[in-house]
Design a protein around this motif. Structure first.
Motif, PDB file in Angstrom:
ATOM      1  N   ALA B  51     -52.131  43.559   5.038  1.00 29.53           N
ATOM      2  CA  ALA B  51     -52.587  42.856   3.838  1.00 29.53           C
ATOM      3  C   ALA B  51     -52.237  41.369   3.936  1.00 29.53           C
ATOM      4  CB  ALA B  51     -51.976  43.476   2.591  1.00 29.53           C
ATOM      5  N   VAL B  53     -52.010  39.505   6.682  1.00 28.69           N
ATOM      6  CA  VAL B  53     -52.924  38.861   7.631  1.00 28.69           C
ATOM      7  C   VAL B  53     -54.268  38.588   6.955  1.00 28.69           C
ATOM      8  CG1 VAL B  53     -54.235  39.269   9.749  1.00 28.69           C
ATOM      9  CG2 VAL B  53     -51.824  39.890   9.657  1.00 28.69           C
ATOM     10  N   GLN B  54     -54.750  39.606   6.211  1.00 32.98           N
ATOM     11  CA  GLN B  54     -56.013  39.455   5.491  1.00 32.98           C
ATOM     12  C   GLN B  54     -55.912  38.359   4.446  1.00 32.98           C
ATOM     13  OE1 GLN B  54     -59.298  40.736   5.235  1.00 32.98           O
ATOM     14  NE2 GLN B  54     -58.718  41.010   7.368  1.00 32.98           N
ATOM     15  N   ALA B  56     -54.068  35.769   4.570  1.00 30.53           N
ATOM     16  CA  ALA B  56     -54.096  34.477   5.262  1.00 30.53           C
ATOM     17  C   ALA B  56     -55.529  34.103   5.613  1.00 30.53           C
ATOM     18  CB  ALA B  56     -53.236  34.549   6.527  1.00 30.53           C
ATOM     19  N   GLU B  57     -56.296  35.104   6.079  1.00 33.26           N
ATOM     20  CA  GLU B  57     -57.696  34.837   6.413  1.00 33.26           C
ATOM     21  C   GLU B  57     -58.453  34.390   5.160  1.00 33.26           C
ATOM     22  OE1 GLU B  57     -59.621  37.671   9.280  1.00 33.26           O
ATOM     23  OE2 GLU B  57     -61.226  37.591   7.805  1.00 33.26           O
ATOM     24  N   ALA B  60     -57.589  30.850   4.198  1.00 30.81           N
ATOM     25  CA  ALA B  60     -58.194  29.924   5.164  1.00 30.81           C
ATOM     26  C   ALA B  60     -59.674  29.727   4.828  1.00 30.81           C
ATOM     27  CB  ALA B  60     -58.022  30.454   6.586  1.00 30.81           C
ATOM     28  N   ALA B  79     -50.415  33.809  11.016  1.00 34.47           N
ATOM     29  CA  ALA B  79     -51.829  33.573  10.721  1.00 34.47           C
ATOM     30  C   ALA B  79     -52.014  32.231  10.012  1.00 34.47           C
ATOM     31  CB  ALA B  79     -52.373  34.714   9.861  1.00 34.47           C
ATOM     32  N   ALA B  83     -54.003  28.821  11.302  1.00 34.31           N
ATOM     33  CA  ALA B  83     -55.049  28.158  10.519  1.00 34.31           C
ATOM     34  C   ALA B  83     -54.626  26.744  10.119  1.00 34.31           C
ATOM     35  CB  ALA B  83     -55.355  28.992   9.277  1.00 34.31           C
TER      36      ALA B  83
END
Ligand code: SF4
Ligand code: SF4
Lengths: 280, 121
Positions: B51, B53-54, B56-57, B60, B79, B83
């Protein structure tokens, strides 16, 4: 192929390993080829009783992606396909090997073959012999979350001409199911306590859908008959009732097998074997 | 500058959420225009793992340059680093407006290593 038997339990400490090692020892005494596969990879302990001499040690790894950033077009398909959030698109794909389950999905989906798979070691496996008993043990490295790949690697070592005893991880989660899947019959070891019964009910609910013959061994059996009553109601046979004896606990604590000091236990395992064969 | 504040509700009046990877809302605030927009992160919280990592995406993709939060796990930290997103830390729960003001006044320390253990869900 001879029988593959998973010895499981709804929770730890019920005597699952006691049953597995004595069944192995009894079968070996009868001259039957037997292979003990310790699939309890987070806490393998069958070797403490059978004391094998190891001959081969191997690493167990899973394939994780490595991205060639020169070739990568940053399309994001690898991150989108990963069910486990192990790749994040942050300008370019960033891999989190510790989240990767090694499914290979990202490699397949990459349109420009920018992903190559590199092994990541998550555990070890040792094979040897304990007298006539063949022995394989898997061990998950500390902090690694994925037991099933190590369990499958251990099961793949099964000797084709021997009866296989799979010492399953306790509980009713993925690792226990991964072990039981590879078996012809499942033995659940439990204790006659309210907690034991509760965990047994959970384990039965988990293993029943596998549609394999299932039986229960009651360890440290006493006057409490609730487990037996529950099993009778659920149509699950009781394969053996092993008595609570102080000597058993003493020998167990020293990592010794029971047969030399307690000969009647031999007969109990002979009967258990008959019951297991009748289960099929 | 574009700042994401981790929040427990959809406006900056709500208390901030101290856990980056498990925040219910990301509120993107533009320090120049003063505009703020909420992004619902709850669907991501269903994830079996990753969760952080997601999250962070997601931030970004929102275009954040800075995240204002209480703690970041090691994977989310990696992550965010990848970014190029900075992390400003709030030590206790306060309204989002207060966290943003303190960030603008340079009262918040900027993180240079992860400060919470990752969890296997
Ligand atoms: S191999 Fe599977 S789990 Fe691993 S990163 Fe690729 S898609 Fe995700
Ligand atoms: S799928 Fe291949 S090309 Fe697309 S982002 Fe991933 S590695 Fe790059």
């Amino acid at each position: 192929m001879p029988l593959t038997i998973a010895i499981a339990s709804g929770k730890g400490g019920t005597g699952k390993t006691t049953v597995a090692v004595h069944l192995a020892a009894w079968l070996a005494e009868q001259g039957r080829p037997v292979h003990y596969l310790d699939c309890d990879v987070e806490e393998p302990n069958g070797h403490l009783f059978l004391r094998p001499k190891w001959t081969v040690e191997e690493e167990v790894s899973i394939p994780v992606p490595a991205v060639d950033h020169d070739r990568c077009t940053r399309c994001g398909k690898c991150a989108a396909v990963c069910e486990f959030n192990a790749i994040a698109m942050l300008n370019k794909p960033l891999v989190f090997p510790e989240l990767c389950h090694g499914c290979g999905g990202c490699t397949l989906v990459c349109p420009v073959q920018a992903i190559r798979e590199v092994p990541r070691v998550i555990g070890t496996m040792a094979t040897g012999r304990a007298g006539k008993i063949q022995f394989t043990q898997g061990r998950l490295n500390v902090g690694e979350p994925l037991a099933p790949p190590v369990i499958r690697a251990v099961q793949a070592r099964r000797a084709p001409d021997a009866i296989a005893l799979l010492d399953a991880p306790p509980g009713a989660a993925c690792p226990a199911v991964a072990t039981a899947r590879g078996a012809d019959v499942i033995i659940l070891v439990t204790e006659p306590t309210p907690f034991g019964l509760h965990d047994l009910e959970l384990a039965i609910a988990t293993f029943r859908p596998l549609q394999k013959p299932l039986g229960v061994v009651v360890n440290r059996a006493d006057a409490d008959r609730r487990v037996q009553e529950y099993c009778a109601g659920a149509g699950i046979p009781i394969l053996a009732e092993l008595p609570a004896e102080r000597r058993v606990a003493e020998l167990y604590a020293r990592g010794e097998l029971l047969f030399a000091a307690l000969p009647p236990w031999r007969d109990m395992f002979a009967k258990l074997w008959q019951q297991i064969k009748a289960l099929q | 500058m574009k700042v994401v504040i981790t929040a427990s509700g959809p406006t900056l009046a709500e208390p901030i959420d101290l856990h980056f990877g498990r925040a219910k809302y990301f509120i993107l605030a533009d320090t120049e225009t003063g505009r703020a927009k909420a992004h619902d992160n709850t669907p991501n919280l269903q994830a079996r793992q990753g969760a952080g990592v997601q999250s962070a995406e997601t931030v970004a993709n929102l275009g954040a340059e800075v995240v204002v939060t209480g703690s970041v796990g090691p994977k989310a930290y990696r992550a965010l680093q990848a970014a190029g997103i900075k992390i400003a830390l709030v030590e206790a729960v306060c309204p989002g407006t207060e966290a943003l003001r303190r960030f603008k006044d340079n009262e918040l320390p900027v993180l240079d290593k992860p400060n919470s253990e990752g969890h296997w869900v």
